[in-house]
Design an enzyme around this catalytic site. Structure first.
Site, short mmCIF file in Angstrom:
data_model
loop_
_atom_site.label_atom_id
_atom_site.label_comp_id
_atom_site.label_asym_id
_atom_site.label_seq_id
_atom_site.Cartn_x
_atom_site.Cartn_y
_atom_site.Cartn_z
N GLU A 179 -7.18 -8.51 5.59
CA GLU A 179 -8.21 -8.66 4.57
C GLU A 179 -7.89 -9.89 3.76
OE1 GLU A 179 -9.08 -5.24 2.16
OE2 GLU A 179 -9.01 -3.91 3.90
N GLU A 190 -4.54 0.95 4.28
CA GLU A 190 -3.60 0.75 3.17
C GLU A 190 -2.89 2.04 2.79
OE1 GLU A 190 -5.74 -1.19 -0.06
OE2 GLU A 190 -5.09 -3.12 0.72
C1 GLA Z 1 -8.39 -3.15 -0.18
C2 GLA Z 1 -9.13 -2.20 0.74
C3 GLA Z 1 -10.55 -2.62 0.99
C4 GLA Z 1 -11.21 -3.07 -0.28
C5 GLA Z 1 -10.42 -4.20 -0.87
C6 GLA Z 1 -10.99 -4.75 -2.15
O1 GLA Z 1 -7.78 -4.13 0.48
O2 GLA Z 1 -8.46 -2.04 1.96
O3 GLA Z 1 -11.22 -1.53 1.54
O4 GLA Z 1 -11.27 -2.00 -1.15
O5 GLA Z 1 -9.15 -3.74 -1.20
O6 GLA Z 1 -12.27 -5.19 -1.97
#
Ligand code: GLA
Length: 640
Positions: free
Chosen positions: A276, A202
């Site tokens: 995700e 991210e």
């Molecule tokens: C983001 C991050 C993950 C985690 C999620 C929430 O997407 O990439 O590592 O922190 O949020 O659980």
């Protein structure tokens, strides 16, 4: 044939024997070369490709049905159990992060053993027929202390994490030298299960340095990563977090068609994937327990699959933030909130490996995407609510200090990371005790320099707590020189957002008494590592419970297990705040404010006979430890 006589060639016994030996040799040599990775490589067709609107794997259309399980959040003895349950749900791809802070606890000291044996995890996945997407970070977010970055990076006052600041890139290079050579042989092209590798995590919502993502990409490629590269972001960060040649993937929970359209717009004619898909959510202390409706999850996952997209469930099985590894949430908050110990995540497979409604719904759905029936459900591990045990002895924090590192004398407070401990890597986790002599009463002002929470004592008598909210405390009247002690706890570093560089802990600046800056400290580093807790166990100073304990104290009890040890949960209803060690393993923090009310104790960490339980408690105890066969994560609330 003998052309002259017309008779067949007749071999002597010896010649036949030699021929037999040669044939056997050839067969052995063939088998040997067949199993060598280079030969397997030739036999392998083609790994994951993302050049058209659908993934292909081995030149056939392929849909990733992924699930995240972090090896560092699951006791090693249960890796296989959790992966078998994953497989039986119809998942074809395992995704995992890699936590740099655990693999390199001190600069240049690496650990890839036991619980951190990444290669064993990859081999296990391969042996169960799971593909792997590796997410090596170096930053992983993940509700993990500092998003997985080692705290020793913060010894440098100018550190700029997740940028091409040389102090950061040098450290990444040296970690990747160790990590990537362990991943390379497990790539698809070498006969292994890794079909894709994620570049950072991210970055689009951090985006402090344009040169950073190309640097990380190159750091992977130059060390031999050859499989498909991916980046993973939410919609806002999608394009900023991308790298050339990498496939952009999305992260979300609720379905918003405009997100998918946006992905299609910025990256037309490529496979679409939700890297995700948040199956649940995490919890922070002092809040409620987040749950996400199974029906809504199913609706969204069904819709994603109908759109011909690939998916990864984050988390498929969350596990536990054992030790002091949980992070903190700061995003859109005035002050950070520390994450709880459990990482159950309301995921399809629970913290202790139970099937949930989500699991069964997903299994039904995924079975439609398999031509073969899914494997039978592996059986569950039994759990036990052991009889409550009575605390036998206690040892006050003050008496434990002689078993800790030699304290530091310093004119000014020194933050944890800059303490001269841990082979000069500073203190990473736990508590730090700052002591100085005062001669007056009055108002103690933290100047908001306490990270994150300090228990304040005068001559070992508790006077109150300083934290982000409470920054002033009246100190009681008294005569002469008195010792002021601040036991400062690092409750977990923030793991997401723009403040990573500011995550130093302990006392990060001056504190004042009656507006006068305090000086001349004695600083005890109390990282509460297993070695220290072991030394305590054998200390002579433990006192029987007939003598009233003072607080904070360590408390000792024995759990007697008379049969094969089973999983259980520890409950501490009459206690306040602290952490629990069982047989030398730190189960994590507990805190009566919840939401979490139980700590997971994996059966494989117990033994038949006596088990040593040590509780560190800051404020109160009812003298016994209780056990439950089911977790209590607190009052549920729907994820918003
Ligand atoms: C983001 C991050 C993950 C985690 C999620 C929430 O997407 O990439 O590592 O922190 O949020 O659980």
């Amino acid at each position: 044939m003998d052309m002259q006589t017309g008779r067949g060639v007749r071999l002597s016994l010896k010649q036949r024997y030699i021929l037999l030996l040669i044939a056997a040799g050839l067969i052995i040599a063939y088998q040997f070369t067949r199993n060598r990775p280079e030969t397997r490589k030739m036999a392998r067709i083609e790994g994951l490709r993302a050049n058209t609107s659908q993934f292909t794997l081995e030149r056939k259309p392929f849909r990733i049905l992924g699930g995240s399980i972090h090896y560092f959040r699951v006791p090693r003895a249960y890796w296989e159990d959790r992966l078998l349950k994953m497989k039986a749900c119809g998942i074809n791809t395992l995704t995992t992060y890699v936590p740099w802070n655990l693999h390199e606890p001190e600069r240049g000291v690496f650990n890839f053993e036991d619980q951190l044996d990444l290669e064993a995890y990859l081999r296990l996945a391969a042996s169960l027929g799971l593909w792997v997407i590796l997410r090596p970070g170096p930053y992983i977010c993940a509700e993990w202390d500092l998003g997985g970055l080692p705290s020793w990076l913060l010894r440098d006052q100018n550190m700029k994490l997740r940028t091409t600041y040389p102090g950061f890139t040098r450290a990444v290079d040296s970690f990747f030298d160790q990590l990537i050579k362990r991943a390379v042989p497990h790539q698809y092209s070498k006969g292994g299960p890794i079909i894709a590798v994620q570049v950072e995590n991210e970055y689009g919502t951090y985006a402090k340095d344009e040169a950073y993502m190309p640097f990380i990409k190159e750091a992977l490629l130059s060390r031999g990563i050859t499989e498909q590269l991916l980046t993973s972001d939410n919609k806002e960060g999608l394009t900023l977090g991308a790298v050339k040649g990498g496939l952009e993937t999305l992260n979300f929970q609720k379905l918003d068609m405009s997100d998918i359209k946006y992905l299609e717009k910025v990256q037309p004619q490529r496979p679409k994937m939700v890297m995700e898909y948040w199956s649940g959510w995490f919890d922070v202390w002092g809040d409620l327990h987040h749950v996400f409706s199974a029906d809504e999850m199913l609706q969204v996952v069904t819709a994603i699959l109908k759109l011909d997209m690939s998916i990864n469930l984050y988390m498929f099985h969350g596990g536990t933030n054992f030790g002091f590894m949980s992070g903190a949430l700061a995003h859109r908050l005035p002050t950070p909130k520390a994450m709880v110990t459990s990482y159950d995540y309301d995921a399809p497979l629970s913290e202790a490996g139970d099937y949930t409604t989500k699991y069964h719904l997903l299994r039904n759905l995924f079975s439609l995407y398999h031509t073969q029936p899914l494997p039978e459900l592996p059986s569950l591990h039994e759990r036990r609510a052991y009889q409550a045990v009575v605390i036998q002895q206690h040892l006050s924090l003050w008496d434990s200090l002689s078993f800790a590192d030699k304290p530091l004398k310093s004119e000014k407070p020194v933050n944890m990371e800059n303490l001269p401990v841990n082979n000069n890597n500073g203190q990473s986790y736990g508590y730090t005790l700052y002591e100085t002599v005062i001669t007056t009463a009055g108002t103690l002002n933290s100047k908001n320099n306490v990270r994150d929470r300090a228990l304040v004592f005068v001559n070992k008598h508790f006077v109150g707590v300083l934290d982000y909210k409470t920054q002033e405390l009246p100190l009681p009247d008294g005569q002469g020189k008195r010792t002021l002690s601040l036991l400062v706890e690092n409750c977990g570093r923030v793991n997401y957002g723009k403040t990573l560089d500011e995550q130093r802990k302990g006392l990060i600046g001056d504190i004042e008494l009656n507006k006068l800056v305090l000086r001349d400290f004695i600083i005890h580093s109390l990282s509460m590592k297993p070695g220290f807790v072991n030394r305590l166990e054998n200390a002579g100073q433990w006192m029987s419970m007939r003598q009233k304990p003072s607080f904070p104290s360590f408390f000792q009890a024995k759990l007697y297990v008379n049969s094969f040890p089973k999983d259980t949960f520890i409950k501490l209803p009459g206690w306040g705040k602290g952490f629990v060690f069982v047989n030398g393993k730190n189960l994590g923090r507990y805190w009566s404010i919840g939401p979490q009310q139980t700590l997971y104790v994996p059966g494989p960490w117990l033994q038949r006979g006596n088990n040593q339980v040590i509780v560190f408690e800051e404020q109160e105890s009812d003298g016994k430890i209780q056990f439950a066969s089911n977790p209590d994560y607190g009052m549920p609330v729907d994820v918003q």
